[in-house]
Design a protein around this motif. Sequence first.
Motif, PDB file in Angstrom:
ATOM      1  N   PRO A  32       0.863  -1.196   0.000  1.00 53.04           N
ATOM      2  CA  PRO A  32       0.000   0.000   0.000  1.00 53.04           C
ATOM      3  C   PRO A  32       0.893   1.237   0.000  1.00 53.04           C
ATOM      4  CG  PRO A  32       0.161  -0.895   2.232  1.00 53.04           C
ATOM      5  CD  PRO A  32       0.948  -1.814   1.340  1.00 53.04           C
ATOM      6  N   SER A  33       0.326   2.385  -0.361  1.00 51.17           N
ATOM      7  CA  SER A  33       1.143   3.604  -0.354  1.00 51.17           C
ATOM      8  C   SER A  33       1.652   3.890   1.052  1.00 51.17           C
ATOM      9  CB  SER A  33       0.319   4.788  -0.845  1.00 51.17           C
ATOM     10  OG  SER A  33      -0.184   4.480  -2.111  1.00 51.17           O
ATOM     11  N   SER A  35       1.591   2.514   5.326  1.00 51.01           N
ATOM     12  CA  SER A  35       1.271   1.512   6.343  1.00 51.01           C
ATOM     13  C   SER A  35       1.145   2.213   7.684  1.00 51.01           C
ATOM     14  CB  SER A  35       2.417   0.504   6.465  1.00 51.01           C
ATOM     15  OG  SER A  35       2.317  -0.476   5.497  1.00 51.01           O
ATOM     16  N   SER A  44      -2.184  -1.986   6.208  1.00 53.35           N
ATOM     17  CA  SER A  44      -2.760  -0.988   5.299  1.00 53.35           C
ATOM     18  C   SER A  44      -4.067  -0.472   5.921  1.00 53.35           C
ATOM     19  CB  SER A  44      -3.062  -1.628   3.946  1.00 53.35           C
ATOM     20  OG  SER A  44      -4.108  -2.565   4.095  1.00 53.35           O
ATOM     21  N   SER A 199       3.453  -5.563   5.334  1.00 56.36           N
ATOM     22  CA  SER A 199       2.118  -5.984   5.775  1.00 56.36           C
ATOM     23  C   SER A 199       2.206  -7.028   6.883  1.00 56.36           C
ATOM     24  CB  SER A 199       1.343  -6.589   4.604  1.00 56.36           C
ATOM     25  OG  SER A 199       1.465  -5.763   3.483  1.00 56.36           O
ATOM     26  N   ASP A 283      -8.985  -5.388  -3.891  1.00 55.51           N
ATOM     27  CA  ASP A 283      -7.950  -4.376  -4.058  1.00 55.51           C
ATOM     28  C   ASP A 283      -7.289  -4.432  -5.429  1.00 55.51           C
ATOM     29  OD1 ASP A 283      -7.287  -2.245  -2.578  1.00 55.51           O
ATOM     30  OD2 ASP A 283      -5.621  -3.159  -1.486  1.00 55.51           O
TER      31      ASP A 283
END
Length: 326
Positions: A32-33, A35, A44, A199, A283
């Motif tokens: 993800p951009s 965290s 995320s 993640s 996603d």
Amino acid sequence: MEPRPAPPLQDVDNQELENLLSSLPKERGIIPSYSYQYQGFWYSPITLQGIINCQKYFQPRENDIFLVTSPKSGTTWLKAILFALVNREAHPPQDPHHPLLSKTPHQLVPFLEFLHPSEYDSLCNSSDSSSRIFATHISLGTLPKAITGDSGSLNCKIVYLCRDIKDTFVSLFHFGNNKKTSPISLEDAFNLYCKGISSAGPIWDQILGYWKESQKNQHKVLFMRYEEMKDEPYLQLRRLANFLGIPFSQEEESSGLVDQIISICSFESMTKVDVNKTGTFVDGFNNSSFFRKGVVGDWKNCLTADMASRLDQITEEKFRGSGLSL
Ligand code: PAP
């Protein structure tokens, strides 16, 4: 386990999530951009929303099974194996209409943190309506208390699967860049990973939590390894069936059923199934991106010797004294 009265179901609202996010440490993410660090682990925003939901609303059943992994440790593979194993009577592996031939393992065994609360109970992926299989990447301390119990005595069985950290990182790096419009460089991803910012990371802490629990509580947590599944699938599948209390009978073993389950879940078989080649998962990830190479030791094609030894060194330091080595 005492059933708790179910609270009225509702999704965590946007404002609540915004408030939470603004109070948490934030870093650039590998996939993800961004965290966010929640209860010591990085997630995320979409995962965090699911975590808060399940912490509030998830009601386990005694015979629920939880598959826990760090991302890219072989989750998809073990989802398929668990589904085929638990449902072998209703869906014999040689059935030409076996669900694994028309649905992805992620459809058959959903991630707990990607479900809406209204789906917890409607979901039934087992022939026995009171038994469900869920997967999750959530760390042990962040799992809903309804699962871990207030005193830390687990209410359900957990199957934990881990994989060599170097292969796990390389798999994650390729997976993330498969979708990203602005790919992250190997060096940047590596540095974040080593700092634990991935993640459900730090991956070492997530593994260690479940490893220690598996040592204390062998009837409730089974610790498995991707490499052992590759090396000795028959033995590992029997171990898994015994742990779940559904051992293979003599007849099943002699009829070749164990090998049939291994075969329908193999990388070669699964990558031939249409649904695994097309379509998307939540996603926007392609279903096919969950099947890349499926081999042990692919890190050698991606990491420099320095990177590999840095990961080995961190792993050695983190696991020292725990009795665990990867
Ligand atoms: P997830 O945690 O995001 O669900 P996960 O399934 O753990 O992902 O990771 C995919 C990895 O499992 C891929 O590894 P690779 O990048 O090193 O190739 C994928 O190829 C591998 N994999 C998927 N299915 C199988 C399978 N049937 N047998 C062995 N490995 C598999």
